[in-house]
Design a protein around this motif. Structure first.
Motif, PDB file in Angstrom:
ATOM      1  N   ASP A   1     -11.375  -9.093  -5.050  1.00  0.00           N
ATOM      2  CA  ASP A   1     -11.807  -9.493  -6.396  1.00  0.00           C
ATOM      3  C   ASP A   1     -11.027 -10.711  -6.871  1.00  0.00           C
ATOM      4  O   ASP A   1     -11.595 -11.647  -7.458  1.00  0.00           O
ATOM      5  CB  ASP A   1     -11.607  -8.329  -7.375  1.00  0.00           C
TER       6      ASP A   1
ATOM      7  N   SER B   1      -1.345  -1.909 -12.337  1.00  0.00           N
ATOM      8  CA  SER B   1      -1.945  -0.584 -12.118  1.00  0.00           C
ATOM      9  C   SER B   1      -0.948   0.489 -12.513  1.00  0.00           C
ATOM     10  O   SER B   1       0.256   0.360 -12.273  1.00  0.00           O
ATOM     11  CB  SER B   1      -2.334  -0.420 -10.647  1.00  0.00           C
TER      12      SER B   1
ATOM     13  N   PHE C   1      -1.420   1.374  -4.935  1.00  0.00           N
ATOM     14  CA  PHE C   1      -2.295   0.272  -4.521  1.00  0.00           C
ATOM     15  C   PHE C   1      -3.127   0.656  -3.298  1.00  0.00           C
ATOM     16  O   PHE C   1      -3.286  -0.133  -2.371  1.00  0.00           O
ATOM     17  CB  PHE C   1      -1.471  -0.975  -4.215  1.00  0.00           C
ATOM     18  N   ALA C   2      -3.657   1.872  -3.328  1.00  0.00           N
ATOM     19  CA  ALA C   2      -4.495   2.310  -2.212  1.00  0.00           C
ATOM     20  C   ALA C   2      -5.749   1.451  -2.087  1.00  0.00           C
ATOM     21  O   ALA C   2      -6.309   1.296  -0.999  1.00  0.00           O
ATOM     22  CB  ALA C   2      -4.879   3.781  -2.390  1.00  0.00           C
ATOM     23  N   ASP C   3      -6.184   0.874  -3.225  1.00  0.00           N
ATOM     24  CA  ASP C   3      -7.388   0.026  -3.233  1.00  0.00           C
ATOM     25  C   ASP C   3      -7.026  -1.458  -3.153  1.00  0.00           C
ATOM     26  O   ASP C   3      -7.766  -2.319  -3.637  1.00  0.00           O
ATOM     27  CB  ASP C   3      -8.211   0.289  -4.493  1.00  0.00           C
ATOM     28  N   LEU C   4      -5.898  -1.764  -2.532  1.00  0.00           N
ATOM     29  CA  LEU C   4      -5.385  -3.138  -2.520  1.00  0.00           C
ATOM     30  C   LEU C   4      -6.382  -4.131  -1.923  1.00  0.00           C
ATOM     31  O   LEU C   4      -6.524  -5.240  -2.420  1.00  0.00           O
ATOM     32  CB  LEU C   4      -4.063  -3.188  -1.744  1.00  0.00           C
ATOM     33  N   ASP C   5      -7.053  -3.733  -0.836  1.00  0.00           N
ATOM     34  CA  ASP C   5      -8.008  -4.654  -0.203  1.00  0.00           C
ATOM     35  C   ASP C   5      -9.106  -5.067  -1.177  1.00  0.00           C
ATOM     36  O   ASP C   5      -9.496  -6.248  -1.236  1.00  0.00           O
ATOM     37  CB  ASP C   5      -8.626  -4.003   1.042  1.00  0.00           C
ATOM     38  N   GLU C   6      -9.609  -4.113  -1.970  1.00  0.00           N
ATOM     39  CA  GLU C   6     -10.647  -4.434  -2.944  1.00  0.00           C
ATOM     40  C   GLU C   6     -10.095  -5.317  -4.056  1.00  0.00           C
ATOM     41  O   GLU C   6     -10.760  -6.250  -4.518  1.00  0.00           O
ATOM     42  CB  GLU C   6     -11.219  -3.143  -3.533  1.00  0.00           C
ATOM     43  N   VAL C   7      -8.862  -5.026  -4.495  1.00  0.00           N
ATOM     44  CA  VAL C   7      -8.232  -5.828  -5.551  1.00  0.00           C
ATOM     45  C   VAL C   7      -8.098  -7.271  -5.108  1.00  0.00           C
ATOM     46  O   VAL C   7      -8.440  -8.215  -5.828  1.00  0.00           O
ATOM     47  CB  VAL C   7      -6.855  -5.246  -5.918  1.00  0.00           C
TER      48      VAL C   7
ATOM     49  N   LYS D   1       0.825  -1.216   0.000  1.00  0.00           N
ATOM     50  CA  LYS D   1       0.000   0.000   0.000  1.00  0.00           C
ATOM     51  C   LYS D   1       0.858   1.264   0.000  1.00  0.00           C
ATOM     52  O   LYS D   1       0.389   2.335  -0.391  1.00  0.00           O
ATOM     53  CB  LYS D   1      -0.931  -0.003   1.208  1.00  0.00           C
TER      54      LYS D   1
END
Length: 371
Positions: A360, A347, A351-357, A238
């Motif tokens: 998925d 990306s 990777f600020a949205d790592l948890d969502e990635v 992150k």
């Protein structure tokens, strides 16, 4: 021989191990003439303490065994407790978890615990910190380290006070004898105190950094594989900065597909060996700047920073090929292949949205689809 013990204790306490050893040898020569259970206990206590301080655990092992024989012939509770402490330190060196747990459990009962005059010793408190970290008792280690810091700071204050008292006495004598040198004497006294304080505080800081660094590394490491654990590796990813010059940040999640099968068929020890083999392979085929960690029971993650997208894909394919060739022997000697699959995500930002990635990717894996 009793004064020799006091001299050895003084040398050892001041860190003068060379002179402490000379006095121990002198004690040994004297013991040859006296040779009583008590003097033999003194001698092997002195040797055990010396080898514990210099961390020579093989010599400590031998000395403790001899000391135990003579302890059984005398009645000395303090020596018994010291023997228990040094024996537990040897268990910690040997990574004997059951032995260390037994000692720590005994410390919870006042009837079997180390007495307060020993338990407040900085070397004993330092041992507690390491023992609690070894047993995974993070809260206990934190409390013991606070005691260690407080004890060291108290020593600083005591030594500062002693230095000031000595400085005042010397200054008074100089005033009576050489009044014209008063200013120089004051300056010298102040400089001495500053140096002493600086040295002691430096030692405290070094001790804190040493124990603290080991503590933080232990918290960030997966115990089985030695890689970053999930919390640590995700935190590092992150923090990865956005790529430059039209490059990407890329990550791949590797799943050990037959992990559950191995556990069911061969037992959890075989499953653990499989994970360790995968971790060893990942460490070997990745680069120093890559971020590698374990993020689940049978999942690993690799992050490549600021890299051409095609280069990243090629690297990930080579890593997957290497994992496909991972073979190890189970407890029966049979060869077992590790079957792995890979999910890739790239990306052009961070990777600020790592948890969502990851959510998925894991959802896709559950459905049996690989990207």
């Amino acid at each position: 021989m009793a004064p020799l013990i006091s001299v050895i204790t003084a040398y050892s306490g001041s860190g003068d191990n060379e002179n402490a050893l000379l006095m121990i040898e002198e004690l040994g020569r004297g013991n040859l003439k006296v040779n009583t259970p008590l003097t033999n206990s003194w001698y092997h206590y002195a040797r055990s303490r010396y080898f514990y301080r210099i961390e020579d655990y093989e010599e400590l092992r031998q000395s403790l065994a001899k000391w135990k024989i003579f302890l059984a012939q005398i009645s000395n509770e303090q020596m018994n407790k010291l023997h228990e402490w040094y024996s537990a330190a040897l268990c910690l060196h040997d990574k004997n978890k059951a032995c260390v747990e037994a000692f720590m459990y005994a410390q919870q009962d006042s009837a079997t615990a180390i007495p307060s005059r020993l338990s407040n010793h900085i070397h004993y408190i330092a041992f507690l910190v390491n023992a609690q970290l070894f047993l995974g008792d993070v809260d206990g280690a934190r409390e013991s380290f606070a005691r260690y810091s407080a004890s060291m700071l108290n020593k600083v204050r005591v030594q500062q006070t002693s230095a000031r008292v000595l400085g005042v006495a010397n200054l008074h004598n100089e005033i009576l004898a050489l009044e014209d040198n008063l200013a120089a004497a004051k300056a010298q006294r102040t400089q001495t105190i500053i140096i002493i304080v600086f040295v002691i505080l430096s030692l405290v800081v070094l001790a804190y950094l040493f124990v603290g660094k080991r503590y933080l590394k232990k918290l960030a490491t997966d115990k089985l594989t030695g890689l970053h654990n999930e919390q640590s590796v995700l935190t590092l990813i992150k923090k990865v900065k956005p790529p430059l010059n039209h490059k990407v940040n890329a990550l791949a999640v590797f799943d050990v597909n037959n992990f559950t099968e191995m556990n069911t068929q061969f037992g959890y020890m075989t499953g653990d060996e499989a994970l360790k083999s995968v971790a060893k392979c990942l460490t070997k085929v990745t680069r120093d700047q890559d971020i590698v960690g374990r993020i689940g029971a049978d999942q690993f993650i690799v992050c490549l920073k600021n890299i051409e997208e095609q280069t990243a894909n090629d690297l990930f394919e080579r890593i997957l090929d290497a994992l496909t060739n991972v073979v190890f022997n189970d407890v029966t000697g049979s060869s077992i292949n590790v079957r792995s699959s890979m999910s890739i995500y790239s990306s052009d930002g961070d990777f600020a949205d790592l948890d969502e990635v990851l959510a998925d990717i894991r959802d896709v894996v559950k459905k049996g689809v690989n990207k």
